[in-house]
Design a protein around this motif. Structure first.
Motif, mmCIF file in Angstrom:
data_model
loop_
_atom_site.group_PDB
_atom_site.id
_atom_site.type_symbol
_atom_site.label_atom_id
_atom_site.label_comp_id
_atom_site.label_asym_id
_atom_site.label_seq_id
_atom_site.Cartn_x
_atom_site.Cartn_y
_atom_site.Cartn_z
ATOM 1 N N ASP A 556 0.861 -1.174 0.000
ATOM 2 C CA ASP A 556 0.000 0.000 0.000
ATOM 3 C C ASP A 556 0.906 1.235 0.000
ATOM 4 O OD1 ASP A 556 -1.998 1.835 0.184
ATOM 5 O OD2 ASP A 556 -2.552 1.362 2.256
ATOM 6 N N LEU A 557 1.156 1.757 -1.188
ATOM 7 C CA LEU A 557 2.049 2.914 -1.316
ATOM 8 C C LEU A 557 1.233 4.194 -1.374
ATOM 9 C CD1 LEU A 557 4.525 1.498 -3.990
ATOM 10 C CD2 LEU A 557 4.840 1.600 -1.525
ATOM 11 N N ARG A 558 1.646 5.170 -0.603
ATOM 12 C CA ARG A 558 0.874 6.413 -0.556
ATOM 13 C C ARG A 558 1.798 7.621 -0.629
ATOM 14 N NH1 ARG A 558 -4.673 5.902 0.759
ATOM 15 N NH2 ARG A 558 -5.036 3.670 1.056
ATOM 16 N N VAL A 559 1.228 8.674 -1.163
ATOM 17 C CA VAL A 559 1.917 9.955 -1.095
ATOM 18 C C VAL A 559 1.703 10.521 0.312
ATOM 19 C CG1 VAL A 559 1.963 12.320 -1.943
ATOM 20 C CG2 VAL A 559 1.603 10.421 -3.533
ATOM 21 N N ALA A 560 2.762 10.981 0.938
ATOM 22 C CA ALA A 560 2.642 11.541 2.278
ATOM 23 C C ALA A 560 3.408 12.861 2.344
ATOM 24 C CB ALA A 560 3.200 10.560 3.305
ATOM 25 N N LYS A 561 2.833 13.789 3.078
ATOM 26 C CA LYS A 561 3.483 15.080 3.225
ATOM 27 C C LYS A 561 4.158 15.140 4.589
ATOM 28 C CE LYS A 561 2.549 20.027 2.904
ATOM 29 N NZ LYS A 561 1.485 21.051 2.781
ATOM 30 N N VAL A 562 5.414 15.532 4.607
ATOM 31 C CA VAL A 562 6.135 15.609 5.870
ATOM 32 C C VAL A 562 5.692 16.867 6.604
ATOM 33 C CG1 VAL A 562 8.388 15.737 6.980
ATOM 34 C CG2 VAL A 562 8.110 14.425 4.861
ATOM 35 N N THR A 563 5.140 16.684 7.807
ATOM 36 C CA THR A 563 4.662 17.846 8.557
ATOM 37 C C THR A 563 5.634 18.234 9.668
ATOM 38 O OG1 THR A 563 3.394 16.377 9.971
ATOM 39 C CG2 THR A 563 2.250 17.340 8.101
ATOM 40 N N ALA A 564 6.468 17.294 10.081
ATOM 41 C CA ALA A 564 7.451 17.615 11.110
ATOM 42 C C ALA A 564 8.574 16.590 11.040
ATOM 43 C CB ALA A 564 6.808 17.577 12.501
ATOM 44 N N ALA A 565 9.765 17.028 11.435
ATOM 45 C CA ALA A 565 10.894 16.114 11.418
ATOM 46 C C ALA A 565 11.866 16.511 12.510
ATOM 47 C CB ALA A 565 11.589 16.145 10.059
ATOM 48 N N GLU A 566 12.433 15.509 13.184
ATOM 49 C CA GLU A 566 13.443 15.819 14.183
ATOM 50 C C GLU A 566 14.441 14.679 14.289
ATOM 51 O OE1 GLU A 566 10.262 15.473 17.578
ATOM 52 O OE2 GLU A 566 12.249 15.147 18.435
ATOM 53 N N LYS A 572 22.883 8.520 14.863
ATOM 54 C CA LYS A 572 23.395 9.402 13.820
ATOM 55 C C LYS A 572 22.618 9.272 12.535
ATOM 56 C CE LYS A 572 28.132 9.386 15.486
ATOM 57 N NZ LYS A 572 29.378 8.588 15.430
ATOM 58 N N LYS A 573 21.878 8.191 12.436
ATOM 59 C CA LYS A 573 21.235 7.905 11.161
ATOM 60 C C LYS A 573 19.746 8.210 11.128
ATOM 61 C CE LYS A 573 23.047 3.603 10.607
ATOM 62 N NZ LYS A 573 23.293 2.343 9.889
ATOM 63 N N LEU A 574 19.116 8.166 12.313
ATOM 64 C CA LEU A 574 17.660 8.175 12.307
ATOM 65 C C LEU A 574 17.036 9.554 12.460
ATOM 66 C CD1 LEU A 574 16.998 5.037 14.546
ATOM 67 C CD2 LEU A 574 17.084 5.182 12.051
ATOM 68 N N LEU A 575 15.953 9.734 11.724
ATOM 69 C CA LEU A 575 15.114 10.913 11.891
ATOM 70 C C LEU A 575 13.703 10.428 12.208
ATOM 71 C CD1 LEU A 575 15.999 13.281 8.902
ATOM 72 C CD2 LEU A 575 16.833 13.389 11.263
ATOM 73 N N LYS A 576 13.035 11.214 13.055
ATOM 74 C CA LYS A 576 11.632 10.908 13.346
ATOM 75 C C LYS A 576 10.776 11.863 12.533
ATOM 76 C CE LYS A 576 9.442 11.969 17.311
ATOM 77 N NZ LYS A 576 9.230 11.917 18.773
ATOM 78 N N LEU A 577 9.907 11.318 11.712
ATOM 79 C CA LEU A 577 9.078 12.140 10.839
ATOM 80 C C LEU A 577 7.605 12.002 11.186
ATOM 81 C CD1 LEU A 577 10.657 11.119 7.386
ATOM 82 C CD2 LEU A 577 11.389 12.947 8.929
ATOM 83 N N GLN A 578 6.888 13.128 11.087
ATOM 84 C CA GLN A 578 5.435 13.075 11.174
ATOM 85 C C GLN A 578 4.920 13.289 9.765
ATOM 86 O OE1 GLN A 578 4.194 12.138 13.971
ATOM 87 N NE2 GLN A 578 6.084 12.441 15.127
ATOM 88 N N LEU A 579 4.008 12.409 9.357
ATOM 89 C CA LEU A 579 3.524 12.480 7.987
ATOM 90 C C LEU A 579 2.013 12.699 7.959
ATOM 91 C CD1 LEU A 579 5.414 9.365 6.568
ATOM 92 C CD2 LEU A 579 6.150 11.748 6.510
ATOM 93 N N ASP A 580 1.601 13.499 7.006
ATOM 94 C CA ASP A 580 0.170 13.646 6.727
ATOM 95 C C ASP A 580 -0.145 12.722 5.553
ATOM 96 O OD1 ASP A 580 -2.340 14.334 5.993
ATOM 97 O OD2 ASP A 580 -1.877 16.416 5.465
ATOM 98 N N ILE A 585 -6.029 7.830 6.037
ATOM 99 C CA ILE A 585 -5.089 7.225 6.972
ATOM 100 C C ILE A 585 -4.726 8.169 8.105
ATOM 101 C CG2 ILE A 585 -2.747 6.283 7.171
ATOM 102 C CD1 ILE A 585 -3.061 5.177 4.372
ATOM 103 N N GLY A 586 -4.642 9.440 7.771
ATOM 104 C CA GLY A 586 -4.388 10.429 8.816
ATOM 105 C C GLY A 586 -2.909 10.644 9.045
ATOM 106 N N GLN A 587 -2.553 10.808 10.321
ATOM 107 C CA GLN A 587 -1.168 11.068 10.687
ATOM 108 C C GLN A 587 -0.394 9.765 10.829
ATOM 109 O OE1 GLN A 587 0.868 13.796 11.635
ATOM 110 N NE2 GLN A 587 -0.588 15.025 10.473
ATOM 111 N N ARG A 588 0.856 9.773 10.447
ATOM 112 C CA ARG A 588 1.709 8.621 10.698
ATOM 113 C C ARG A 588 3.053 9.115 11.209
ATOM 114 N NH1 ARG A 588 0.985 3.674 8.051
ATOM 115 N NH2 ARG A 588 -1.174 3.060 8.327
ATOM 116 N N GLN A 589 3.623 8.316 12.091
ATOM 117 C CA GLN A 589 4.974 8.611 12.548
ATOM 118 C C GLN A 589 5.905 7.549 11.988
ATOM 119 O OE1 GLN A 589 5.973 9.840 16.649
ATOM 120 N NE2 GLN A 589 6.871 7.812 16.827
#
Length: 654
Positions: A556-566, A572-580, A585-589
């Motif tokens: 299930d591939l979807r277009v998602a907009k990044v609403t926040a990132a930290e 050193k490698k990981l980022l936490k993203l919030q996606l719309d 589906i709503g919000q995804r982390q």
RNA sequence: GGCGGCGUAGCUCAGCUGGUCAGAGCAUGCGGUUCAUACCCGCAGUGUCACUGGUUCGAAUCCAGUCGCCGCUACCA
């Protein structure tokens, strides 16, 4: 059928054909408000295995299951479905019977509480106890919610209001006349009974709980209702219907014709075993025995409370959408694989874990690798070196015969205590022993050296052990034992043969022409799904395998907009993203391994590609609900996939 | 809150009344084998047996306390 030979060795608990002992076993009667799930199947398959074992051992078995069809919930569900309650349950019960036939449940009787034979007995029982004075009319005081048409107990209320989350309205104190059953009168008698009969309640932990409950004091039980009609009318007072448990539990004797012709009742009562889930132990070990005491009837010999099949995501529930439909599993894996898993995975009275991976694991390692392959390889040897005929053993090596005898003994001990999982473990220890024995003796190496006599003995011992294994599996599996015997060249079925004959060493006749066939249980390919939700991993083995469109559609591939990132601290490698991911589906982390290539602030507002149906994972203690896609080339080059222009988040990709 | 139980190898768990109790299965690694369904066989592990005290010549095993988890604590089947 003429039984000509006397039993040479009478196993413990095996009656002679003349004085056939009876064995009465029951499952709970299920509530047909919905289709049944894997948990119901578990109880019933377990009861079925016990019933089959007892028949095997020569008992005159009566195996009862059924449905408990009254009550407010059914009344409501029927109304919602625009049906009469009877129509409603008829349909579901038909489905339940189909399920039992799919799982090959060998019940002797199926009782429905809407049947006349049951209704009459319930009314009779009620009346008897009423006359005796152990049921009396009094007043029931409760908090009634008018809109919900439901009674609540004081302690169920929330802030003095209706606990139904959709309601929360004030409730009113209502008194209504009700019938009560004098549990209190029998409290001490029951406690004494439980204490004097350590096997009455199993396992022991449940026994302690029940004993505790009794000792804390039994209150009289309200055994009638006036708030709904879908039930059995109280004799002589039809505005009351008989309380559900009083109705349901009585099935165990109504099915035997208690108080009517009486012959079956005399023959089979008291029950040898009520098999129930741990959640309904109390009804079976307190209310039911007291009903029987009030009727001056003997109590069942044992109530066994088994554990649950627990799902990874917690308890099965419709709202979680994680209900496991046994029909689907049987279609996919076959009836014997499902039965085997259920009976093997959950030990004794404790809970067991269900997952499809665990199911596949059992099928592959036990059924395919160990058992199926053992039969396959040994018959292969017989074909190659003995022209497809069972070789003749030489006297001398009794190691396998001894081992098999030991297994049979342990198996009986386990089965007699209803420890089904233990019994299966024992059976498979013989399978393992055979595989090891073959490797040690290596008949394929003996033959070229001219050691044919020794090799023949080895092969015979293995084939004979497999024959016995098939016999021991008869109570558990419904197709495999006969399939094994057929391949061994035996024209009979192990089912229906006498136990002693099946398990006695030496049953396989030398020179029998074997009939090797395909694998008993094909291995199930376990797709290794990389749960790593980061974008690492790269291309993999490109072009290694072609897939069809259906396989692709699983993503299930979807277009998602990044609403926040930290940044993720400590990585050193990981980022936490919030996606719309849009309205659907709503919000995804998502946690993504792209920190070396993207700064958090550069990501916000970007449109990325999300695998939306990836199993969630936890990275560095942070939940990641999917993965975003990126292209990479070596260590230093990584670019996120994005879309060529504006499109609403959540849009599908194909 | 009361009663009961549990916390042992990555996972699921055995270990009864204290002295080969530090184990099994699965998963992992290595080796063997190739009769067999990439199967089978062998070997190897790592474990502070939740934590802290105590009893004892000696405790995973008994006692006390701490932390965490679970079950039962009635009228929903």
């Amino acid at each position: 059928m003429g039984v000509t030979h006397l039993s040479t060795k009478t196993s413990r608990g095996t009656p002679s054909p003349k004085t056939k002992k009876t064995f009465y076993i029951t499952t709970p009667i299920y509530y047909p408000s919905d289709k049944l799930h894997i948990g119901h199947a578990y109880t019933t398959v377990a009861a079925d295995a016990i019933a089959r074992y007892k028949r095997f051992k020569g008992f005159d078995v009566r195996f009862l299951t059924g449905t408990d069809e009254h009550g407010q919930k059914i009344e409501r569900r029927a109304k919602e479905a625009g049906k009469t309650p009877q129509q409603f349950v008829d349909e579901i019960v038909a489905g339940i019977k189909d399920l039992w036939s799919l799982l090959r449940i060998s019940y002797d009787d199926f009782i429905r509480t809407t049947e006349r034979r049951h209704i009459e007995v319930v009314q009779d029982v009620f009346e008897k106890i009423l006359k005796k004075g152990d049921i009396y009319k009094s007043e029931y005081e409760g908090w009634y919610c008018v809109p919900c048409e439901t009674f609540w107990l004081e302690r169920q209320l929330e802030d003095g209001k209706c606990p139904n989350p959709d309601c929360r309205r004030p409730v009113e104190l209502v008194r209504e006349e009700s019938y009560f059953f004098k549990l209190s009168k029998y409290q001490d008698k029951l406690i004494r009974y439980i204490e004097e009969n350590p096997d009455f309640i199993k396992p022991a932990s449940r026994r302690n709980e029940m004993l505790n409950f009794c000792k804390s004091g039994l209150e009289d039980l309200c055994v009638s209702r006036t708030t709904f009609n879908w039930g059995i009318p109280v004799p002589g007072d039809p505005k009351h219907v008989v309380y559900v448990w009083f109705d349901a539990l009585t099935n165990y004797i109504s099915a035997l014709g208690y108080g009517r012709d009486g012959e079956e009742f005399r023959k089979y009562w008291p029950a040898d075993l009520h098999l129930v889930g741990k959640e309904i132990m109390r009804f079976h070990t307190i209310i039911w025995p007291i009903i029987l005491m009030a009727l001056d009837l003997p109590l069942p010999k044992q109530v066994f409370g088994h554990g649950w099949l627990v799902l990874e995501g917690g308890k099965m529930s419709k709202s979680k959408g994680n209900v496991i439909d046994p029909v689907v599993l049987v279609d996919k894996y076959g009836v014997d694989a499902v039965r085997y898993f259920l009976l093997r995975e959950v030990p004794f009275g404790s809970d067991g874990y269900y997952s499809e991976e665990a199911l596949k694991g059992r099928i592959n390692s036990d059924l395919a690798n160990d058992l199926g392959n053992l039969l396959h390889r040994s018959l292969g040897l017989v074909e190659r070196y003995w022209d497809g005929r069972v070789p003749t053993p030489q006297a001398g090596d009794t190691s396998m015969a001894d081992y098999a005898r030991e297994v049979v003994k342990k198996y009986e001990e386990a089965m007699d205590g209803f420890l089904l999982s233990d019994a299966l473990t024992t059976v498979f220890s013989l399978v393992t022993r055979c595989n090891k024995y073959l490797d040690e003796e290596a008949p394929w190496a003996k033959m070229p050296r001219g050691e044919e006599a020794a090799a023949s003995t080895v092969l015979y011992n293995v084939l004979e052990s497999v024959r016995i294994v098939a016999g021991l599996l008869v109570p558990f599996l419904v197709e495999t034992p006969e399939a094994i015997w057929t391949q061994l060249g035996i024209d009979e079925s192990p089912r229906g043969k006498r136990w002693e004959e099946v398990v006695a060493w030496g049953g396989l006749k030398p020179s029998t022409r074997t009939r090797k066939a395909g694998p008993l249980f094909p291995r199930i390919e376990i797709r290794t799904q990389d749960a790593h939700p980061s974008t690492e991993g790269g291309a993999g083995e490109a072009g290694s395998e072609l897939i069809d469109i259906e396989r692709f559609k699983e993503l299930d591939l979807r277009v998602a907009k990044v609403t926040a990132a930290e940044a993720v601290s400590g990585s050193k490698k990981l980022l936490k993203l919030q996606l719309d991911v849009g309205d659907g589906i709503g919000q995804r982390q998502v946690v993504a391994g792209i920190a070396k290539h993207y700064k958090p602030e550069d990501l916000v507002g970007k449109y990325v590609v999300l695998v939306a149906n990836l199993k969630p994972a936890v990275l560095k203690g942070i939940r990641s609900e999917g993965m975003i896609l990126a292209a990479s080339h070596g260590e230093d080059c990584l670019r996120l996939l994005t879309v060529d222009g504006e499109i609403p988040p959540g849009s599908g990709i194909s």
